[in-house]
Design a protein around this motif. Structure first.
Motif, PDB file in Angstrom:
ATOM      1  N   ASN A  18       0.841  -1.197   0.000  1.00 35.41           N
ATOM      2  CA  ASN A  18       0.000   0.000   0.000  1.00 35.41           C
ATOM      3  C   ASN A  18       0.878   1.250   0.000  1.00 35.41           C
ATOM      4  O   ASN A  18       1.309   1.715   1.057  1.00 35.41           O
ATOM      5  N   THR A  20       0.212   4.397  -0.873  1.00 41.05           N
ATOM      6  CA  THR A  20      -0.400   5.732  -0.843  1.00 41.05           C
ATOM      7  C   THR A  20       0.155   6.563   0.317  1.00 41.05           C
ATOM      8  O   THR A  20       0.145   6.108   1.469  1.00 41.05           O
ATOM      9  N   GLN A  21       0.584   7.757   0.012  1.00 37.75           N
ATOM     10  CA  GLN A  21       1.051   8.691   1.053  1.00 37.75           C
ATOM     11  C   GLN A  21      -0.155   9.416   1.644  1.00 37.75           C
ATOM     12  O   GLN A  21      -0.996   9.941   0.904  1.00 37.75           O
ATOM     13  N   ILE A  22      -0.237   9.450   2.968  1.00 42.65           N
ATOM     14  CA  ILE A  22      -1.358  10.106   3.641  1.00 42.65           C
ATOM     15  C   ILE A  22      -0.880  11.393   4.307  1.00 42.65           C
ATOM     16  O   ILE A  22       0.059  11.371   5.117  1.00 42.65           O
ATOM     17  N   TRP A 225      -7.056  -5.515  15.848  1.00 45.27           N
ATOM     18  CA  TRP A 225      -7.092  -4.254  15.111  1.00 45.27           C
ATOM     19  C   TRP A 225      -8.493  -4.005  14.560  1.00 45.27           C
ATOM     20  O   TRP A 225      -8.970  -2.860  14.576  1.00 45.27           O
ATOM     21  N   GLY A 228     -10.548  -2.917  17.432  1.00 49.15           N
ATOM     22  CA  GLY A 228     -10.204  -1.543  17.802  1.00 49.15           C
ATOM     23  C   GLY A 228     -10.913  -0.519  16.926  1.00 49.15           C
ATOM     24  O   GLY A 228     -11.345   0.535  17.406  1.00 49.15           O
ATOM     25  N   THR A 232     -13.922   2.044  18.195  1.00 52.70           N
ATOM     26  CA  THR A 232     -13.762   3.481  17.962  1.00 52.70           C
ATOM     27  C   THR A 232     -14.993   4.046  17.246  1.00 52.70           C
ATOM     28  O   THR A 232     -15.493   5.126  17.600  1.00 52.70           O
TER      29      THR A 232
ATOM     30  N   PHE B  16       2.011   9.982   6.553  1.00 53.11           N
ATOM     31  CA  PHE B  16       2.301   8.538   6.604  1.00 53.11           C
ATOM     32  C   PHE B  16       2.564   8.019   5.205  1.00 53.11           C
ATOM     33  O   PHE B  16       1.816   8.312   4.272  1.00 53.11           O
ATOM     34  N   TYR B  17       3.622   7.220   5.077  1.00 55.48           N
ATOM     35  CA  TYR B  17       3.974   6.652   3.769  1.00 55.48           C
ATOM     36  C   TYR B  17       4.769   5.399   4.037  1.00 55.48           C
ATOM     37  O   TYR B  17       5.746   5.434   4.788  1.00 55.48           O
ATOM     38  N   ASN B  18       4.350   4.284   3.456  1.00 51.07           N
ATOM     39  CA  ASN B  18       5.100   3.046   3.626  1.00 51.07           C
ATOM     40  C   ASN B  18       4.877   2.140   2.424  1.00 51.07           C
ATOM     41  O   ASN B  18       3.904   1.395   2.371  1.00 51.07           O
ATOM     42  N   VAL B 221      -7.637   4.856  17.911  1.00 50.89           N
ATOM     43  CA  VAL B 221      -7.190   3.786  17.015  1.00 50.89           C
ATOM     44  C   VAL B 221      -5.738   3.440  17.311  1.00 50.89           C
ATOM     45  O   VAL B 221      -5.381   2.266  17.480  1.00 50.89           O
ATOM     46  N   TRP B 225      -4.589  -0.206  18.687  1.00 50.50           N
ATOM     47  CA  TRP B 225      -3.698  -1.020  17.860  1.00 50.50           C
ATOM     48  C   TRP B 225      -2.405  -1.330  18.617  1.00 50.50           C
ATOM     49  O   TRP B 225      -1.887  -2.442  18.545  1.00 50.50           O
ATOM     50  N   MET B 259       4.549  -4.939  12.415  1.00 46.17           N
ATOM     51  CA  MET B 259       3.556  -3.877  12.628  1.00 46.17           C
ATOM     52  C   MET B 259       3.963  -2.929  13.764  1.00 46.17           C
ATOM     53  O   MET B 259       3.525  -1.791  13.822  1.00 46.17           O
ATOM     54  N   VAL B 264       2.629   2.745  11.529  1.00 51.63           N
ATOM     55  CA  VAL B 264       1.180   2.963  11.568  1.00 51.63           C
ATOM     56  C   VAL B 264       0.666   3.199  12.985  1.00 51.63           C
ATOM     57  O   VAL B 264      -0.293   3.963  13.163  1.00 51.63           O
ATOM     58  N   ILE B 265       1.268   2.589  14.005  1.00 52.42           N
ATOM     59  CA  ILE B 265       0.752   2.836  15.369  1.00 52.42           C
ATOM     60  C   ILE B 265       1.268   4.161  15.930  1.00 52.42           C
ATOM     61  O   ILE B 265       0.772   4.629  16.948  1.00 52.42           O
ATOM     62  N   VAL B 267       1.422   7.159  14.202  1.00 48.80           N
ATOM     63  CA  VAL B 267       1.008   8.385  13.508  1.00 48.80           C
ATOM     64  C   VAL B 267       0.231   9.303  14.442  1.00 48.80           C
ATOM     65  O   VAL B 267      -0.679   8.889  15.144  1.00 48.80           O
TER      66      VAL B 267
END
Lengths: 396, 396
Positions: A18, A20-22, A225, A228, A232, B16-18, B221, B225, B259, B264-265, B267
């Motif tokens: 994945n 995509t830059q967020i 996850w 979670g 939320t 975020f980018y990975n 979240v 996570w 993970m 991701v945890i 951000v």
């Protein structure tokens, strides 16, 4: 997918990707400027024009200041092939080389199709839908500015397109149609109608359920996850209605909806998606909002398939709804009832009668499922026409 | 980072980018063949040769069948600048254009440095460490085959390198050094020594804690996570010792470790990392394993900083350890004690005396922290030399 490890049930092999830059947070639209290739001719795509009233349009135009920009407004909810093909013609005529979707899942889904169709050569782009996107060999690069948290399209490679002429609603996916970037500025969601806010929360919730509510495969990270995200949505969702100006709440809903369908909670686990496939037919026939169809179908589907899903339904009852007392079937019934009540709390009706439909609609939907050969749905491919009918009958 | 939203505490803006592709599961090494560019001249990097005894070497060589391959064995734990610079010379001389790291975090970290140093021009590559990687403008593409779940390096853009000549251990990071792909085949971990298995679980646990155990910013979240990863490590970690042949357990530990540090945890939330910075000095001075240093530093650090971390410590006590009875300080003490006991259960000693060190080591570490100007650590930049000393004294 791939073979399980050493025995059933076990985590399945998987391939996760994945890119995509967020860009997340208030004010982040301005950060897209350096992410659009220098000299690119940009098409800016949007929907009904709400972005002109809430300031997003102006922010985006400012960020695009250095580029030639062609606008393509009017991408409708459940984006239509016929509309999108008009955009493809303009992309070709104007030699567009970067697309920017500004809106919700429909605008982003439509932009994914345009990106692929523009480079599909002389073949009929409807073939992209017929082959589920497997025949995409190239796509224009694109980004998105998300204004409606719901579908997760902003961080995945899937899309659903409707052909108005034939009332067909079809999905496609391909790794070439990941957005290069997506801006998630939760302040852009303040001006959404409450109906769309409620729909978005339900949509994200059901996305998680389609990946979570199957059978255990010893995947504790994926399970926790998913739980979670559900917790939320249950905590924060109602606050979007009671505290509509709370930016933290909007931020948490936005991030949850993106994480619900960016692939990470679904790796290595069986997935269902029967609720979505049945829901698509309800939308195509009766124009219900996508989330409305999910709210109608899911509760009955969980009830009908309670044996195959028993272990996970009990886990869901305990960990998401705190239901640990009483016999198993009572806990399962209560968890399904809480789910239905949560959708109603979000303002999304869960019965066909709420949308003016009766048993005749069930016949029509089942006929279409059979016509579209959608009679082996779900993680075990055992959701046939009778099961779909039974699920819908529980939500009359 | 960026400004908080509308008030404190609130989620922070983030980017975020990975893009690392993950191939997960038994047998996935063979899947790398199409991911290496046609015609690429490949350097295969590994450590002490254990991959030759467990079959991984042969699987990788078979997958690389169509390529010219130069091997570079001997990358040591806490990879050394001096060793890696020898690889850089060979990369240049042999016109290598793709790197493949086969091993644990040290091999992957080392490969990241080589990838950047090989294209660093005429400047001294140590400057990459001095600038934390901000001065990297290009890097060779590389992939990894992970054989030791622990550091998360297989799915992030960070690395830690040691200079033997000066006993300096320095981190760097840059988005140009994400692996293109990483294979996570949990069956490759069956032959690991139990010491490395235990170290890996502790390393992943502390990675989560560095991102989670700060103060609440209304990020449900991220919190859930992180807690999901901690709970999985606590449940599955001991099974790696009691059921060493259980592939599901190995798979869950491997996915959790990845993970735990793929971004991701973390951000939008404050991060600590003081335990790591102090631990690096312990390793540089006394050659403790990285995870051993974390197990020594973290319990004391949580105790010393209990006021600033009080709300999160109580949440951790309740959600991770189920501690909800009794007064607040009692719950916090119990949660810290459980943490220490878990590390010991994984075979990782949590006191300096367990490694033959005494109060003199504390003086030496604190002197080095001061020499390296590491006296404003932690999420509030308030961990000074005295706080570091106090934390270490609790683990004598």
């Amino acid at each position: 997918m791939a073979a399980p490890f050493n025995r059933e049930p076990a985590l399945l092999n998987f391939d996760f990707y994945n890119p995509t830059q967020i860009l997340f947070g208030k004010g982040q639209i301005a950060a897209i400027t350096p992410l659009i290739p220098a000299g690119a001719r940009v098409m800016m795509l949007y929907g009904g024009g709400s972005i002109k009233r809430n300031g997003v349009y102006d922010e985006v135009k400012a960020a695009l200041g250095g580029h030639a920009v062609v606008e393509f407004p009017g991408i409708e909810p459940n984006p239509q092939y016929e509309t999108l093909m008009k955009a493809v013609e303009i992309v070709k005529a104007e030699r567009i080389d970067f697309l920017l979707a500004v809106g919700g899942g429909s605008v982003i889904d439509g932009t994914k199709f345009i990106a692929a169709a523009a480079l599909f050569g002389d073949a009929d782009p409807w073939l992209i839908l017929e082959k589920g996107g497997r025949n995409i060999a190239a796509a224009l690069p694109f980004g998105s500015v998300l204004t409606l948290p719901a579908t997760g399209s902003e961080m995945n490679s899937a899309s659903v397109i409707t052909r108005a002429a034939t009332q067909e609603k079809r999905p496609f996916a391909n790794r070439l149609v990941f957005p290069k970037f997506s801006v998630l500025d939760p302040s852009t969601t303040f001006t959404l109608p409450l109906r769309q806010v409620g729909n978005g929360v339900v949509d994200a919730f059901v996305h998680v359920m389609e990946q979570y509510m199957t059978h255990p495969v010893n995947a504790p990270v994926q399970d926790r996850w998913a739980e979670g995200l559900l917790l939320t949505l249950i905590e924060e969702g109602p606050k979007t209605l009671s505290e509509p100006d709370n930016l933290d709440v909007r931020a948490n809903i936005m991030w949850t909806a993106t994480m619900a369908l960016n692939g990470v909670i679904g790796v290595g686990v069986p997935q269902d998606w029967s609720t979505h496939m049945i829901g698509h037919e309800l939308t195509a026939l009766y124009h219900l909002d996508h989330a409305q169809t999910l709210a109608v179908v899911l509760p009955g589907m969980l009830t009908v398939r309670r044996e195959a899903k028993r272990a996970k339904l009990l886990q869901y009852a305990a960990r998401v709804w705190g239901l640990v007392e009483g016999d198993e079937d009572g806990r399962i019934d209560a968890a399904i009832e809480r789910t239905r009540a949560f959708f109603e709390q979000m303002g999304v009706k869960t019965r066909l009668s709420g949308y003016g439909l009766d048993a005749g609609a069930i016949d029509a939907v089942v006929n279409r499922l059979e016509a579209h050969k959608l009679v082996k749905l779900g993680e075990h491919r055992d959701v046939d026409a009778a099961a779909s009918r039974a699920a819908l009958q529980l939500s009359l």
